[in-house]
Design an enzyme around this catalytic site. Structure first.
Site, PDB file in Angstrom:
ATOM      1  N   SER A  93       0.824  -1.204   0.000  1.00 14.86           N
ATOM      2  CA  SER A  93       0.000   0.000   0.000  1.00 14.86           C
ATOM      3  C   SER A  93       0.867   1.266   0.000  1.00 14.86           C
ATOM      4  CB  SER A  93      -0.956  -0.069   1.201  1.00 14.86           C
ATOM      5  OG  SER A  93      -1.904   0.957   1.161  1.00 14.86           O
ATOM      6  N   HIS A 116      -2.803  -1.234  -4.014  1.00 14.55           N
ATOM      7  CA  HIS A 116      -4.264  -1.242  -4.055  1.00 14.55           C
ATOM      8  C   HIS A 116      -4.768   0.195  -3.971  1.00 14.55           C
ATOM      9  CE1 HIS A 116      -4.689  -1.724   0.641  1.00 14.55           C
ATOM     10  NE2 HIS A 116      -4.008  -0.652   0.293  1.00 14.55           N
TER      11      HIS A 116
END
Length: 193
Positions: A93, A116
């Site tokens: 992330s 993501h």
């Protein structure tokens, strides 16, 4: 953890983190939060005041809070001292964004990246206008992150958007192919760098 250092005045204890900082090594460990971001800012300010030799940053992080990550991103890309980033486990992330923006990017053979879309950090509540505002803010953050990944990988924002549409895990080889990483290195190579 402390090290015992022998000097002219005898043996003294020195915190391992201080010794590593003195050698221009910084560690991003665990969840990215405001305290970590401010500590990283201070360490990088200190090292930039000391000179422009490269700084080695070792990341092992599941990601974390977006604003803290953006502060750390600004520090990395704005540093006069070039940043060499080593993924020493995982960079997920926001951690993947920090990894990708470094001047030089290396992964150990069994490390992993994950991209993501930004996630909500808390439960959504409030009226329709508040929820719309939260949604708009998330979309803006997503577009900003897509632009950043595009800038540092050479991929189009559309390609980044497709890659971040789900939790997309990258082996070191896949990360090199996607231009998130420059090279896969061994621990020994990392120690020599």
């Amino acid at each position: 953890m402390n090290l015992l250092m022998k000097g002219s005045g005898g043996i003294t204890q020195v915190p391992l983190e201080s010794k590593m900082l003195q050698e221009r090594h910084i560690f991003i460990e665990g969840e990215i939060r405001p305290e970590m971001a401010v500590r990283f800012l201070k360490q990088m300010m200190y090292l930039n005041m000391e000179g422009t030799d490269p700084v080695s940053v070792y990341i092992n992080s599941p990601g974390g809070e977006v604003n803290s990550g953006f502060l750390m991103y600004d520090v990395i890309v704005g540093s006069r001292a070039p940043v060499r980033m080593f993924c020493t486990g995982k960079a997920y992330s926001m951690g993947a964004m920090l990894f990708a923006c470094a001047k030089e990017r290396y992964m150990l053979p069994n490390s992993e990246l994950m991209l993501h879309q930004p996630l909500l950090e808390s439960r959504v509540g409030g009226n329709v206008s508040s929820i719309r505002s939260i949604s708009d803010s998330l979309l803006e953050t997503k577009e900003k992150m897509n632009r950043i990944f595009s800038r540092h990988t050479g991929k189009t924002e559309k390609e980044i958007d497709e890659a971040t549409g789900y939790d997309h895990y990258f082996t070191p080889e896949e990360a090199v192919d996607f231009h998130l990483c420059d090279q896969i290195v061994t621990f020994q190579t990392m120690m020599e760098g």
